[in-house]
Design a protein around this motif. Structure first.
Motif, PDB file in Angstrom:
ATOM      1  N   UNK A  61       1.087  -1.223  -0.011  1.00 44.46           N
ATOM      2  CA  UNK A  61       0.006   0.173   0.058  1.00 44.46           C
ATOM      3  C   UNK A  61       0.749   1.285  -0.128  1.00 44.46           C
ATOM      4  N   UNK A  62       2.005   1.181   0.747  1.00 44.59           N
ATOM      5  CA  UNK A  62       3.047   2.409   0.617  1.00 44.59           C
ATOM      6  C   UNK A  62       3.632   2.551  -0.641  1.00 44.59           C
ATOM      7  N   UNK A  63       3.901   1.396  -1.247  1.00 48.25           N
ATOM      8  CA  UNK A  63       4.335   1.765  -2.649  1.00 48.25           C
ATOM      9  C   UNK A  63       3.561   2.453  -3.542  1.00 48.25           C
ATOM     10  N   UNK A  64       2.278   2.316  -3.511  1.00 47.61           N
ATOM     11  CA  UNK A  64       1.444   3.383  -4.409  1.00 47.61           C
ATOM     12  C   UNK A  64       1.132   4.490  -3.530  1.00 47.61           C
ATOM     13  N   UNK A  65       1.398   4.810  -2.416  1.00 47.45           N
ATOM     14  CA  UNK A  65       1.057   5.982  -1.488  1.00 47.45           C
ATOM     15  C   UNK A  65       2.015   6.685  -1.286  1.00 47.45           C
ATOM     16  N   UNK A  66       3.380   6.402  -1.393  1.00 46.67           N
ATOM     17  CA  UNK A  66       4.484   7.024  -0.841  1.00 46.67           C
ATOM     18  C   UNK A  66       4.443   8.576  -1.650  1.00 46.67           C
ATOM     19  N   UNK A  67       4.118   8.671  -2.921  1.00 49.32           N
ATOM     20  CA  UNK A  67       4.231   9.897  -3.717  1.00 49.32           C
ATOM     21  C   UNK A  67       3.199  11.049  -2.848  1.00 49.32           C
ATOM     22  N   UNK A  68       2.372  10.528  -2.706  1.00 50.94           N
ATOM     23  CA  UNK A  68       1.191  11.443  -1.991  1.00 50.94           C
ATOM     24  C   UNK A  68       1.421  11.813  -0.512  1.00 50.94           C
ATOM     25  N   UNK A  69       2.036  10.860   0.192  1.00 53.05           N
ATOM     26  CA  UNK A  69       2.611  11.187   1.424  1.00 53.05           C
ATOM     27  C   UNK A  69       3.715  12.179   1.393  1.00 53.05           C
ATOM     28  N   UNK A  70       4.602  12.116   0.359  1.00 52.13           N
ATOM     29  CA  UNK A  70       5.563  13.315   0.205  1.00 52.13           C
ATOM     30  C   UNK A  70       4.976  14.612  -0.101  1.00 52.13           C
TER      31      UNK A  70
END
Length: 470
Positions: free
Chosen positions: A31-40
């Motif tokens: 889930x973090x592989x697809x979410x990391x850009x939004x996290x940044x």
């Protein structure tokens, strides 16, 4: 008077409860592989902090596996499983609420610890709580759960980020594992309290320290080295890791009650089995990560578009895991070799089709076939390997298998990232570099699996006792 039906009902929950641990572990990564850009974007995190959101979990997870297997021996598998699940779930809630990037990284570090405490207990409970006749099916279900998680993580994560319920965005994706964790904790009394293995004796503190430090020195530069430009400290850390882990190996030979049972690596069949898992996983996590990076980065796709494109891979993995038990019984470790070769072919086919809209249907078909190969390998690998393990070494191997899995994945992500970042004239060429690396890794995994087939014949010939025969 005890109701016999209540015991039978409780036993029905054993496998779903322990497999929930497998599910949340993998979902937390994918889930973090697809979410990391939004996290940044949301937290104003730089590339280094974004990398640590992914790498922090991997670091603490890998470091805690070997020690956690021994702690399960000492204090009980159920107690350690519940402890790990509780730590993991609380950390997931804290991570989802993190107002700043460094707090999210801290939460991910704690999540990794909880996951590392859980992982060895899952295999140990399967080995100790289920009768011999049910273990192959249970280990196949283990692989099927990984396939289901590989589908749920990117797909549900992408959907939640796109829909942005209650304005939560990536935080909603982070909370995906919380309901599963809470239900598992609620049903945890159904797990058996009995334990097998070395329940007495002291924990090998020297071995524990060396394994923790050595694994940290190995995993940290592999996870952050590429984005940091491979500075001198990363190479010094890798060199120190080799020295410390060599010291750990020596300490295990001399310790009165070592963390790793002496019989765990005495059989060449077990060593080749661990090698197969390590090498194959040097290709699998990096394969899906490269797809996400390329589609979202080079092609500018949204998380939902990316997740839907990768969905055939996850659906195929479910199908492959469904037939793995039958094929494994008939063909043994040849199933692993065939799956690895198929993944190598799929890697090249992905590079040839991923950038051409006209061949998008071919890409979906290829990813579906790759998922079948992944599901077949994952659902049968642990069955094939644990079937060769001596009974007294089964608990130690329960810690070594996820360790090999995690270290292989960490090494693979680092090397695939180097291949993708190599000088190239276009993003398509970069993908060719990376997928050529992937194909080479899978061919090597197939060679290891063929060697495992040979060891299987020797084991049968010599009639050595195994964990399943205990």
């Amino acid at each position: 008077m005890t109701n016999p039906h209540s015991g039978a009902q409780a036993r029905r929950f054993v496998l779903p409860v322990v497999l929930s641990g497998v599910f949340v572990q993998l979902v937390s990564v994918t889930v973090m592989q697809v979410a990391v850009l939004d996290v940044q974007r949301d937290l104003g995190a730089g590339p280094g902090e974004g990398q640590l959101v992914l790498a922090g979990y991997t670091l603490t997870y890998a470091c805690s596996l070997i020690l956690s297997a021994r702690l399960g021996d000492r204090y009980g598998y159920r107690r350690m499983f519940v402890t790990g699940m509780a730590v993991f779930t609380i950390a997931a809630i804290g991570s989802a609420a993190a107002p700043e990037a460094w707090l999210l990284v801290a939460g991910r570090l704690v999540q990794g610890v909880g996951s590392g405490i859980m992982a060895p207990q899952i295999l140990s409970i399967i080995q100790s709580a289920l009768p011999t006749s049910r273990r192959p099916a249970a280990l196949s279900a283990y692989g099927a759960t990984m396939a289901a998680a590989s589908l749920a993580g990117p797909l549900l994560g992408g959907v939640l980020i796109q829909l942005d319920p209650l304005g939560l965005g990536w935080r909603a994706a982070m909370l995906l594992t919380v309901p599963v964790g809470l239900v598992a904790l609620l049903l945890s009394p159904s797990l058996p309290s009995v334990r097998t293995g070395r329940t007495g004796g002291r924990i090998d503190s020297i071995g524990a320290g060396l394994s923790l430090v050595g694994t940290a020195l190995l995993v940290l530069p592999l996870t952050v080295g590429r984005d940091a430009g491979w500075p001198m400290w990363t190479w010094a850390s890798l060199a120190a890791a080799v020295a410390v882990l060599a010291g750990f190996a020596v300490s295990q030979r001399r310790a009165a009650d070592p963390l790793v049972h002496p019989a765990a690596l005495a059989d060449p069949s077990t060593r080749w089995g661990l090698g197969v898992v390590l090498v194959f996983n040097a290709g699998v996590p990096s394969f899906t990560l490269l797809l996400s990076m390329h589609l979202q980065g080079a092609q500018g796709w949204s998380p939902m578009q990316t997740a839907l494109t990768i969905t055939p891979y996850a659906v195929g993995a479910l199908g492959g895991s469904g037939v793995a038990n039958v094929l494994g019984k008939r063909f043994g470790a040849w199933t692993l070799a065939a799956s690895a070769v198929a993944m190598g072919i799929v890697s090249i086919a992905v590079a040839a089709t991923i950038d051409d809209p006209a061949t998008r249907w071919v890409l979906w078909l290829v990813l579906g076939l790759g998922g079948v190969a992944f599901g077949m390998f994952t659902a049968s690998a642990f069955t094939q390997i644990i079937a060769r393990v001596r009974a007294e070494a089964a608990v130690s191997v329960s810690g070594l298998l996820p360790t090999a899995q995690q270290l292989g994945g960490t090494l693979g992500v680092a090397l695939a990232g180097v291949a993708y970042s190599a000088p190239a004239t276009s993003s398509g060429d970069a993908m060719w570099h990376a997928m050529t690396y992937e194909a080479a890794v899978f061919v090597l995994a197939a060679a290891f699996a063929v060697r495992l087939v040979g060891r299987r014949h020797e084991t049968v010939h010599h009639g050595r006792p195994t964990a399943n025969a205990a």
